[in-house]
Design a protein around this motif. Structure first.
Motif, mmCIF file in Angstrom:
data_model
loop_
_atom_site.group_PDB
_atom_site.id
_atom_site.type_symbol
_atom_site.label_atom_id
_atom_site.label_comp_id
_atom_site.label_asym_id
_atom_site.label_seq_id
_atom_site.Cartn_x
_atom_site.Cartn_y
_atom_site.Cartn_z
ATOM 1 N N LEU A 200 0.666 -1.164 0.018
ATOM 2 C CA LEU A 200 -0.050 0.003 0.059
ATOM 3 C C LEU A 200 0.929 1.393 -0.185
ATOM 4 O O LEU A 200 0.627 2.270 -0.586
ATOM 5 N N GLY A 201 1.851 1.430 0.849
ATOM 6 C CA GLY A 201 2.825 2.283 0.628
ATOM 7 C C GLY A 201 3.278 2.669 -0.582
ATOM 8 O O GLY A 201 3.554 3.766 -0.941
ATOM 9 N N PHE A 202 3.860 1.623 -1.321
ATOM 10 C CA PHE A 202 4.319 1.677 -2.947
ATOM 11 C C PHE A 202 3.188 2.248 -3.692
ATOM 12 O O PHE A 202 3.456 3.177 -4.443
ATOM 13 N N VAL A 203 1.947 1.884 -3.453
ATOM 14 C CA VAL A 203 0.774 2.514 -4.410
ATOM 15 C C VAL A 203 0.750 3.960 -3.875
ATOM 16 O O VAL A 203 0.380 4.698 -4.883
ATOM 17 N N GLY A 204 0.721 4.280 -2.809
ATOM 18 C CA GLY A 204 0.651 5.592 -2.252
ATOM 19 C C GLY A 204 1.638 6.391 -2.723
ATOM 20 O O GLY A 204 1.404 7.576 -3.462
ATOM 21 N N GLN B 6 -10.582 17.785 -11.099
ATOM 22 C CA GLN B 6 -11.467 17.024 -10.097
ATOM 23 C C GLN B 6 -10.854 15.690 -10.149
ATOM 24 O O GLN B 6 -10.551 15.148 -8.904
ATOM 25 N N PHE B 7 -10.208 15.003 -11.019
ATOM 26 C CA PHE B 7 -9.661 13.760 -10.894
ATOM 27 C C PHE B 7 -8.265 14.004 -10.004
ATOM 28 O O PHE B 7 -7.929 13.088 -9.187
ATOM 29 N N HIS B 8 -7.399 15.227 -10.122
ATOM 30 C CA HIS B 8 -6.446 15.448 -9.233
ATOM 31 C C HIS B 8 -6.619 15.488 -7.915
ATOM 32 O O HIS B 8 -6.230 15.102 -6.780
ATOM 33 N N ARG B 9 -7.750 16.334 -7.564
ATOM 34 C CA ARG B 9 -8.355 16.262 -6.319
ATOM 35 C C ARG B 9 -8.624 14.985 -5.518
ATOM 36 O O ARG B 9 -8.266 14.727 -4.735
ATOM 37 N N ARG B 10 -9.498 14.239 -6.303
ATOM 38 C CA ARG B 10 -10.033 13.043 -5.801
ATOM 39 C C ARG B 10 -8.696 11.871 -5.479
ATOM 40 O O ARG B 10 -8.655 11.339 -4.606
ATOM 41 N N THR B 11 -7.843 11.862 -6.631
ATOM 42 C CA THR B 11 -6.707 11.206 -6.170
ATOM 43 C C THR B 11 -5.732 11.433 -5.252
ATOM 44 O O THR B 11 -5.033 10.738 -4.548
ATOM 45 N N GLY B 12 -5.827 12.852 -5.071
ATOM 46 C CA GLY B 12 -4.792 13.311 -3.999
ATOM 47 C C GLY B 12 -5.595 13.045 -2.494
ATOM 48 O O GLY B 12 -4.650 12.490 -1.740
ATOM 49 N N GLU B 13 -6.929 12.919 -2.474
ATOM 50 C CA GLU B 13 -7.426 12.269 -1.245
ATOM 51 C C GLU B 13 -7.308 10.756 -1.147
ATOM 52 O O GLU B 13 -6.975 10.469 -0.082
ATOM 53 N N LEU C 258 -4.987 9.191 2.236
ATOM 54 C CA LEU C 258 -5.611 8.132 2.750
ATOM 55 C C LEU C 258 -4.526 6.765 2.997
ATOM 56 O O LEU C 258 -4.460 6.088 3.998
ATOM 57 N N LEU C 259 -4.002 6.684 1.650
ATOM 58 C CA LEU C 259 -2.814 5.547 1.633
ATOM 59 C C LEU C 259 -1.882 6.105 2.610
ATOM 60 O O LEU C 259 -1.199 4.914 3.353
ATOM 61 N N VAL C 260 -1.356 7.158 2.509
ATOM 62 C CA VAL C 260 -0.329 7.656 3.498
ATOM 63 C C VAL C 260 -0.614 7.430 4.906
ATOM 64 O O VAL C 260 0.101 7.030 5.801
ATOM 65 N N LEU C 261 -1.871 7.496 5.133
ATOM 66 C CA LEU C 261 -2.154 7.277 6.737
ATOM 67 C C LEU C 261 -2.448 5.992 6.835
ATOM 68 O O LEU C 261 -2.136 5.245 7.945
ATOM 69 N N VAL C 262 -3.006 5.212 6.110
ATOM 70 C CA VAL C 262 -3.512 3.716 6.229
ATOM 71 C C VAL C 262 -1.943 2.825 6.442
ATOM 72 O O VAL C 262 -2.057 1.839 7.115
ATOM 73 N N ALA D 74 8.384 11.061 0.887
ATOM 74 C CA ALA D 74 7.727 9.464 0.650
ATOM 75 C C ALA D 74 9.007 8.573 -0.262
ATOM 76 O O ALA D 74 9.318 7.520 0.351
ATOM 77 N N LEU D 75 9.614 9.559 -1.260
ATOM 78 C CA LEU D 75 10.665 8.447 -1.887
ATOM 79 C C LEU D 75 11.682 8.174 -0.888
ATOM 80 O O LEU D 75 12.417 7.024 -0.757
ATOM 81 N N GLY D 76 12.224 9.116 -0.182
ATOM 82 C CA GLY D 76 13.360 9.096 0.911
ATOM 83 C C GLY D 76 12.911 7.795 1.845
ATOM 84 O O GLY D 76 13.819 6.843 2.144
ATOM 85 N N HIS D 77 11.679 7.778 2.192
ATOM 86 C CA HIS D 77 11.321 6.780 3.037
ATOM 87 C C HIS D 77 11.312 5.389 2.595
ATOM 88 O O HIS D 77 11.896 4.537 3.298
#
Length: 439
Positions: free
Chosen positions: A45-49, A77-84, A88-92, A162-165
């Protein structure tokens, strides 16, 4: 959006492939020892994020090679929704990791490793701030210019962190070639941010424009006329827009998107701008002779004479008339013979931009103009209220289903008009729409 299903499917497939590319790199080649299912799922999930975060630079609307065929409002709109989804993935991702292995909570303890813990907390805070200020910019009291600067810095920082992590964790990325591949893939996305914010202004510095006229328009709008200074200008298709910067430097944060209102076949470019609570409030005081910078053209909300052999229907709300002014002025210059219907909604008669010119265009072109007012004056003989099915029925011919339709204006108007046009038989592939909720 106005894409056929095959092309849209291909666009989505390309986007998904790029999003999943970091995970594909992680799963390629030699794999590490398998851990629990939850831990492996959390890692992937982290890689997908990471892929989602990196792709935000691609779907921002500024990359024409990827945005081909998509409207700016659809892209944003696509940019906003995929940003959300990325947030979510960064949190999960860490929550699932901690659930699978509570001992990894130590990663958040700065006493264990200050650099690792600090970067993780900074990443979570930065991506949360990035999302919050994008969704609730006005509630935060941020001007568009300050938000744009903050957005660029945060977006670059989030992807870099995120890349560094991912590289530091060194589980799936223990092999050197994987590290290099991830740096190339994610670094390319970072470069797109730098290219948009720094390289493009550098290129534009040798293509200045000069403000040659500042003309007031009804409803508080202003038309700026810009002339190319030492270069041939900008070729565009009627209905497109450009990013405009006013001032001595192309690096200023006051860069906004405006539709061209001038005919397409001339060097001088016109923009009709209505105050929107930001720097546009001072457009009317722009000094003649001052510098301007233009980046473009952008957009697929386009029409030109001969493009609609069966005719076209234009529906505009307020300053949404701007792309249609360019279309109609170009039609007049090219002696177009396409049959056209323009429905133009405004709050009152004093807000109708270019009213007298529209009357002239209606005489010179096969054009029917239908003005629609919310608050008509005494003696008004035009339409009143809102554009609906009955109103369209009164003015459109029976063969409207063979025409192209264009809708430009506030989102509520577009949401109300589009279903009516579809019900009248206009195929979805022939319906173009742009809404005023871009920023």
């Amino acid at each position: 959006m106005n894409l056929g299903w095959l092309r849209f499917t291909g666009w989505i497939a390309a986007w998904m492939a790029l999003v999943l590319l970091p995970m594909a790199i992680a799963l390629a080649g030699e794999l590490p020892a398998t851990r629990t299912r939850l831990k492996e799922a959390a890692a992937l999930l982290g890689f997908v994020g990471l892929g989602l975060l990196a792709m935000q630079a691609v779907v921002s609307g500024r990359q024409r090679w990827f945005a081909r065929g998509l409207g700016q409002d659809d892209l944003l709109q696509f940019h906003r929704r995929t940003g959300e989804a990325a947030w979510l993935l960064v949190l999960v991702h860490p929550l699932a990791m901690f659930a699978a292995d509570p001992s990894q909570l130590a990663w958040l303890d700065p006493r264990e490793d200050l650099l690792r813990a600090g970067s993780l907390w900074l990443l979570l805070a930065a991506v949360s701030l990035l999302l919050a200020t994008s969704l609730w910019r006005q509630q935060f009291g941020l001007s568009y210019e300050r938000w744009r600067a903050l957005h660029g810095v945060l977006a670059f920082g989030v992807v870099a962190l995120a890349l560094g992590h991912v590289l530091l964790v060194d589980h799936y990325t223990a092999q050197a070639w994987k590290k290099v591949a991830l740096v190339v893939v994610v670094g390319s996305a970072l470069w797109l941010t730098v290219e948009t914010r720094l390289r493009r202004p550098w290129q534009r510095r040798r293509r200045p424009w000069t403000v040659v006229d500042v003309a007031p328009e009804p409803g508080g709008a202003t038309t700026l006329r810009l002339r190319p200074d030492g270069h041939p200008g900008l070729a565009f298709v009627p209905g497109q827009f450009a990013w405009v910067t006013l001032g001595d430097s192309p690096w200023r944060m006051q860069q906004h998107p405006f539709s061209m209102t001038s005919p397409a076949d001339q060097a001088e470019i016109w923009f009709t701008i209505k105050p929107a609570g930001d720097f546009t409030g001072g457009i009317a005081s722009t000094r003649i002779g001052s510098r301007a910078w233009i980046e473009g053209p952008y957009g697929v909300f386009t029409w030109q004479p001969g493009f609609a052999p069966h005719g076209a229907v234009f529906v505009a709300g307020g300053v949404g008339i701007t792309p249609f002014l360019s279309m109609l002025r170009t039609a007049r210059a090219r002696r177009g013979q396409d049959r056209l219907w323009l429905f133009y909604a405004n709050s009152d008669a004093d807000s109708i931009i270019a009213r007298e010119e529209l009357d002239v265009l209606a005489r010179e072109l096969p054009l029917r103009v239908v003005h629609v007012l919310d608050d008509p004056p005494d003696g008004w003989t035009g339409e009143a209220g809102h554009i609906d099915a009955d109103m369209l029925e009164r003015h459109l011919p029976a063969e409207v289903g063979t025409m192209l339709a264009y809708v430009c204006g506030p989102a509520p108007m577009a949401d109300a008009v589009e279903p009516v046009l579809l019900e009248r038989g206009i195929p979805a592939k022939n319906l173009y729409s742009e809404r005023f909720d871009m920023v």
